[in-house]
Scaffold this active site. Structure first.
Site, PDB file in Angstrom:
ATOM      1  N   LEU A  14       0.812  -1.195   0.000  1.00  0.00           N
ATOM      2  CA  LEU A  14       0.000   0.000   0.000  1.00  0.00           C
ATOM      3  C   LEU A  14       0.857   1.259   0.000  1.00  0.00           C
ATOM      4  O   LEU A  14       0.646   2.173   0.745  1.00  0.00           O
ATOM      5  CB  LEU A  14      -0.978   0.021   1.178  1.00  0.00           C
ATOM      6  N   SER A  48       9.339 -18.420   0.856  1.00  0.00           N
ATOM      7  CA  SER A  48       7.932 -18.794   0.975  1.00  0.00           C
ATOM      8  C   SER A  48       7.168 -18.295  -0.239  1.00  0.00           C
ATOM      9  O   SER A  48       7.554 -17.328  -0.857  1.00  0.00           O
ATOM     10  CB  SER A  48       7.309 -18.154   2.204  1.00  0.00           C
ATOM     11  N   GLY A  68      -5.231  -2.383  11.413  1.00  0.00           N
ATOM     12  CA  GLY A  68      -3.812  -2.611  11.588  1.00  0.00           C
ATOM     13  C   GLY A  68      -3.214  -1.660  12.608  1.00  0.00           C
ATOM     14  O   GLY A  68      -2.255  -1.983  13.258  1.00  0.00           O
ATOM     15  N   GLU A  85      21.148   5.980  25.456  1.00  0.00           N
ATOM     16  CA  GLU A  85      21.937   6.872  26.312  1.00  0.00           C
ATOM     17  C   GLU A  85      22.224   6.246  27.669  1.00  0.00           C
ATOM     18  O   GLU A  85      23.332   6.327  28.184  1.00  0.00           O
ATOM     19  CB  GLU A  85      21.188   8.194  26.529  1.00  0.00           C
ATOM     20  N   TRP A  86      21.201   5.644  28.240  1.00  0.00           N
ATOM     21  CA  TRP A  86      21.377   5.046  29.565  1.00  0.00           C
ATOM     22  C   TRP A  86      22.482   4.008  29.563  1.00  0.00           C
ATOM     23  O   TRP A  86      23.182   3.819  30.536  1.00  0.00           O
ATOM     24  CB  TRP A  86      20.073   4.381  30.032  1.00  0.00           C
ATOM     25  N   GLY A 112      25.032   4.028  27.760  1.00  0.00           N
ATOM     26  CA  GLY A 112      26.326   4.607  27.439  1.00  0.00           C
ATOM     27  C   GLY A 112      26.904   3.988  26.181  1.00  0.00           C
ATOM     28  O   GLY A 112      26.182   3.713  25.223  1.00  0.00           O
ATOM     29  N   GLU A 140       2.043   1.996   8.391  1.00  0.00           N
ATOM     30  CA  GLU A 140       0.626   1.872   8.757  1.00  0.00           C
ATOM     31  C   GLU A 140       0.048   3.213   9.193  1.00  0.00           C
ATOM     32  O   GLU A 140      -0.646   3.333  10.180  1.00  0.00           O
ATOM     33  CB  GLU A 140       0.430   0.785   9.816  1.00  0.00           C
TER      34      GLU A 140
END
Lengths: 428, 251
Positions: free
Chosen positions: A200, A231, A300, A381-382, A384, A408
């Site tokens: 889409l 697939s 969706g 950030e936490w 580092g 979406e």
């Protein structure tokens, strides 16, 4: 690259010519609400490719579940899950942690989904959450799909987007709008070994689903798809609500896009060149495709934010929280994640009981993508330097989170949807 | 042939357990509970035997308070055909459980009773052996491989023992307890979770089984293991030998 589509009436019935250039935006006359709880279709012109913002104030969208009478149902906490849903959450969480997690980094680096993961997802029944049991699915509800997608997203948003698109877009499209024959033909396959994809957007357009060029002047067409080269791929063409098989002549996968985030899910350019589609591959009535596509796009939406609420574990796994400044940031982030989750679950429950959910879904999508971006950035950030290197998952989550504001329905589109609905509500 | 599998509800293996302040046990409030991992392995083995066509039915059983139904439901979602819940709030120690299991076995007549070798909460490792003794059935404990011969009515069990593998051949009916490496338990698939909703969980009470639960053990106190102290770095081998001799008294 232009080609004229040759479709004979015998094959496709009536085809409508869709204008390529959008006329001036006059959304106020596009949809007219009729008092009979349905859209008044007469005002929607066939060759109208105008921008449309779905809004359905007080309109009941068709859902797979029967509308419920909620008068006598005692309210429960929004996070309360049924026994089936919580058992599913547990099973999927275990599956994700033990089967998917060890391959996340490798798949991201290779930009390719491990085919075994896809196979295992089918085995687990993850690809047929809402498909009824008679077609080989699990026959669960929409919230169960959301819960499952959320558990997958904690581990890998690439896998969750594949499962999400397959379940809430492809399967739902066929369930809702497919004929009995196409349901009989496709649903058992979609439940066992056929991976669905959804197209889409085009190189030149995305959010404006009504401005798509395909079907008149053929052009390249970008598929927001999750597909596996191994697939059988099934493309659902949103515009006219067609579904087609990969080996249909003229249809080809042109190139695989290289992306910033959710790299393991594949997004490909599909070309529809002189494609003849048998009449029975049309989903719903021709010409009505746009409405269906938008309808399912709205469905969706509540599913998308599910991907973004993974971070609570990520951060608390890191023992950074001894400083008050860190603790406050963590508390703030967790609160925001929880708020996003509540918006999402509420939208999902609304859908399930047949209530209008478009605005709630748009708000959930908008807010979740914002929270995801913010929190994923903070998480880097936490941590580092360790957050910046590609050893851990923080940098990947940071990249993966970006798509949330785009696919979406972009954040701007969500804002527009919410605003339109508000306008409609307060100006009537 | 029916197979009966005993499953126990325990604190999830991933949870960091905390001892209650009054030392009466482990905190189980607001703690995630799951099926004991060894019981999952036992159930998986039973399901594989059934899937190979050598058994007709797998019955999951559990005993304890009402929440045990969750564990049984998980078992049904994995693939068990039906379940029996022995409902009791009394404290259960291995001998009581073994006696209850014996009563259930006598009611259901399974050809095999499979249990986990131990539960990860109390680590008793007694129930399987006790129930085999009470039933006077042969037992194959710590199974790492199970081969059932339906014609001869025997089951071969590999056991991991010190120094290698021991293979036992047991006449049916028999009791098997499962070790970690026997198999990899499956995840409940979504369609099976839905199917589990319509499967039967039969509730019985110890009285209905003509059993009175008398605790033969008394739990005196539960304490956390002592915190590990930091080690000492020694400068020479002589010093080590000296310490082993004079402080640890092991030499």
């Amino acid at each position: 690259m232009k080609a004229t589509v040759k479709v004979s009436p015998e094959q496709c019935g009536r085809w409508r010519v869709w204008r390529i250039d959008p006329p001036p935006l006059e959304s106020h006359d596009l949809w007219r609400y009729s008092g009979e709880h349905c859209f008044d279709q007469t005002v929607v012109k066939a060759n109208d490719s105008r921008r449309a913002f779905t809004y359905t104030p007080h309109v009941r969208m068709t859902t797979t579940g029967e509308p419920q009478d909620l008068t006598d149902v005692p309210p429960t906490p929004i996070t309360h899950l049924s026994e089936t849903e919580s058992m599913m959450a547990e099973s999927v969480s275990k599956f994700a942690a033990e089967v998917i997690a060890p391959r996340v980094r490798e798949m991201d680096e290779a930009e390719k989904m491990d085919p075994e993961i896809i196979e295992r997802c089918f085995e687990q029944g993850l690809m047929s959450v809402e498909i009824p049991e008679e077609y080989g699915g699990a026959g669960m509800n929409f919230t169960a799909a959301i819960v499952g997608i959320e558990e997958l997203a904690r581990v890998d948003p690439s896998v969750s987007v594949m499962v999400d698109v397959h379940n809430t877009l492809v399967n739902t499209a066929i369930l809702k709008y497919g004929t009995k024959e196409s349901q009989r033909k496709w649903l058992p396959k979609l439940a066992t070994n056929v991976l669905g994809s959804f197209c889409l957007s085009e190189p030149a357009s995305g959010s404006d689903a009504f401005a798509l060029k395909t079907a008149r002047d053929q052009d390249e067409r970008r598929a927001s798809s999750s597909s596996s080269p191994t697939s059988t791929q099934q493309g659902i063409q949103g515009h006219h609500g067609l579904h087609r098989e990969k080996d249909t002549p003229g249809f080809a996968i042109a190139k695989k896009e290289k992306k910033l985030g959710i790299k393991a899910s594949s997004t490909c350019v599909l070309t529809f060149d002189d494609v003849k589609i048998p009449h029975d591959h049309l989903l719903g009535k021709e010409g009505d495709g746009y409405k269906y596509a938008i309808g399912i796009l709205n469905e969706g939406r509540p599913a998308s934010p599910a991907r973004y609420v993974w971070l609570d574990r990520e951060q608390f796994g890191q023992k950074v929280g001894t400083f008050q400044s860190m603790q406050h940031q963590l508390a703030q982030a967790y609160t925001e994640i929880t708020a996003a989750r509540h918006l999402l679950y509420n939208a999902a429950r609304l859908k399930e009981c047949g209530k209008d959910f478009v605005r709630e879904a748009a708000m959930a999508k908008l807010y979740s993508s914002q929270v995801a971006g913010r929190v994923a950035g903070l998480a880097v950030e936490w941590m580092g330097g360790m957050g910046f290197v590609r050893e851990g998952t923080a940098e990947k989550m940071y990249r993966d989170a970006k798509i949330g504001a785009i696919y979406e329905g972009t954040s701007n589109i969500q804002l527009q949807t919410i605003a339109k609905l508000l306008e409609r509500e307060y100006t009537r | 042939m029916k197979i009966m599998v005993a499953v126990k509800r325990v604190v999830d293996y991933a949870v960091k357990i905390r001892v209650k302040p009054d030392k009466s046990g482990v905190e189980t409030k607001n703690v995630k509970m799951s099926m004991n991992p060894f019981c999952e392995i036992a159930l998986e083995e039973a399901l594989r035997i059934k899937e190979s066509g050598k058994a007709s039915e797998v019955i999951a059983v559990s005993m304890g308070p009402a929440q045990c139904i969750d564990t049984l439901r998980t078992g049904l979602a994995m693939g068990a055909d039906r379940a029996i819940h022995v409902s009791t709030d009394a404290p259960l120690f291995p001998l009581s459980v073994a006696k209850l299991l014996k009563a259930l076995v006598e009611a259901e007549n399974p050809g095999l009773l499979i249990l986990g070798k131990q539960a990860i909460d109390d680590d008793c490792n007694q129930t399987g052996q006790m129930v085999a003794g009470l039933l006077k059935w042969p037992q194959g404990t710590f199974a790492s491989k199970v081969i059932l011969d339906k014609e001869k009515q025997v089951v071969e069990v590999d056991r991991e023992v010190d120094g290698g593998l021991e293979t036992l051949s047991l006449d049916l009916p028999a009791v098997i307890t499962t070790d970690l490496r026997l198999n990899q338990p499956r995840y409940a698939t979504l369609p099976n979770i839905m199917k589990a909703k319509s499967k039967v969980i039969k509730k019985v009470t110890p009285e209905e089984l003509n059993m009175e639960i008398k605790p033969d053990l008394e739990l005196v106190e539960v304490t956390e293991p002592p915190k590990r102290k930091a080690g000492v770095i020694l400068s020479s081998v002589d010093e080590l030998i000296d310490k082993l001799k004079n402080e640890a008294h092991v030499l």
